[in-house]
Write a protein that holds these residues in place. Structure first.
Motif: not given
Length: 228
Positions: A136-141, A147-148, A156-165, A202-210
Motif C-alpha cells: 500500500y503506497g510505499d509500504i510492502a510486506m 519482511r516489511v 523492523s517489527l515485532g510479531p504483533t505489529e507485523y500481524r497488525l500491519l 503506537g509501536r507500529l506507527r513509530k516503526a513505520l515512521g522511522a
C-alpha cells in the motif's frame, strides 16, 4: 496460531464433517463446525468466519437458503461460500452460483481440490493468509520472507505489529474496531484489554515512521483504525 483464517464447515453427515475439519486443521486453519443451517447462522453472527464450506442438503433449512441469507446480509455477503452438493446437473450448479455461492463442488470430491479452491478464495479475501506480497503506497510486506519495507528501507517489527500491519494491508481503507483487531491479531480465545491495541498501534506507527513518510494509519474517533 492467532490470526489464521477461520473456516466454518456446515455439513450434517458427521463422518464427512470430521474428515473436513481434520484436513483443514492439518493445513493450519481454525475450524468451526455446524450440522444444521440455523446453528451455522448463529455461529456466523457470533464470530464471522473467513470462509464457509456449505453442504446443500441440510435438515430443516437447505444450504441454498442459508447461502441466500448470507449473501443478502450486509455484514455477511463478503464471506466466500463454497457449496458442496451431490447434485451434479448443470442446472443445480447454476442455481447454487446464482444464489451467491462463490464456488460449487460436486460430491464425491477430492479433499486436495477443495483445499486448493479454499486457498483461491482466501487469496482474494485474505491474501496475507496464503503468502502473498501485500503493498500500500510505499509500504510492502513479503509474507513468504516475513519482511516489511517502506521507501525501500527495511522496517523492523515485532510479531504483533507485523500481524497488525498484515490485517491493515489486506483491506486498505477499511475501518477496524479494536475488538475486530483483537480477534484477528490476538485470536478469538485470548482475553486482551482493548487498550493493548492502542499500545501496539503506537509501536507500529513509530516503526513505520522511522522509515520516513507521513503516518499511514488513521484514527477514526469512536470507531477504530484504518490504513490510509
Amino acid at each position: 496460531m492467532p490470526g489464521e483464517p477461520l473456516i466454518l464447515v456446515v455439513e450434517d453427515e458427521a463422518a464427512q464433517r470430521e474428515v473436513l475439519a481434520y484436513n483443514l486443521r492439518a493445513e493450519g486453519y481454525e475450524v468451526a463446525t455446524a450440522d444444521a443451517g440455523d446453528i451455522a447462522l448463529d455461529l456466523v453472527r457470533e464470530t464471522p468466519p473467513d470462509l464457509i464450506v456449505l453442504d446443500w442438503m441440510l435438515p430443516h433449512v437447505s444450504g441454498l437458503e442459508i447461502c441466500r441469507q448470507l449473501k443478502t446480509g450486509k455484514d455477511t455477503r463478503a464471506i466466500p461460500v463454497i457449496m458442496l452438493s451431490a447434485r451434479s446437473e448443470e442446472v443445480d450448479k447454476v442455481r447454487g452460483l446464482e444464489t451467491g455461492a462463490d464456488d460449487y463442488m460436486i460430491k464425491p470430491y477430492s479433499v486436495a481440490e477443495l483445499l486448493a479452491r479454499i486457498r483461491t478464495q482466501l487469496r482474494r479475501t485474505r491474501p496475507a493468509a496464503v503468502g502473498e506480497v501485500l503493498s500500500y503506497g510505499d509500504i510492502a510486506m513479503d509474507m513468504t520472507e516475513h519482511r516489511v519495507s517502506r521507501n525501500g528501507r527495511e522496517v523492523s517489527l515485532g510479531p504483533t505489529e507485523y500481524r497488525l500491519l498484515a490485517v491493515f494491508l489486506e483491506r486498505p481503507g477499511r475501518v477496524w474496531s479494536r475488538d475486530q483487531l483483537l480477534d484477528r491479531v490476538w485470536g478469538r480465545d485470548v482475553y486482551v484489554d482493548t487498550r493493548t491495541v492502542d499500545v501496539h498501534i503506537g509501536r507500529l506507527r513509530k516503526a513505520l515512521g522511522a522509515a520516513g513518510g507521513e503516518d499511514p494509519i488513521r484514527t477514526v474517533r469512536g470507531a477504530g483504525y484504518a490504513l490510509g
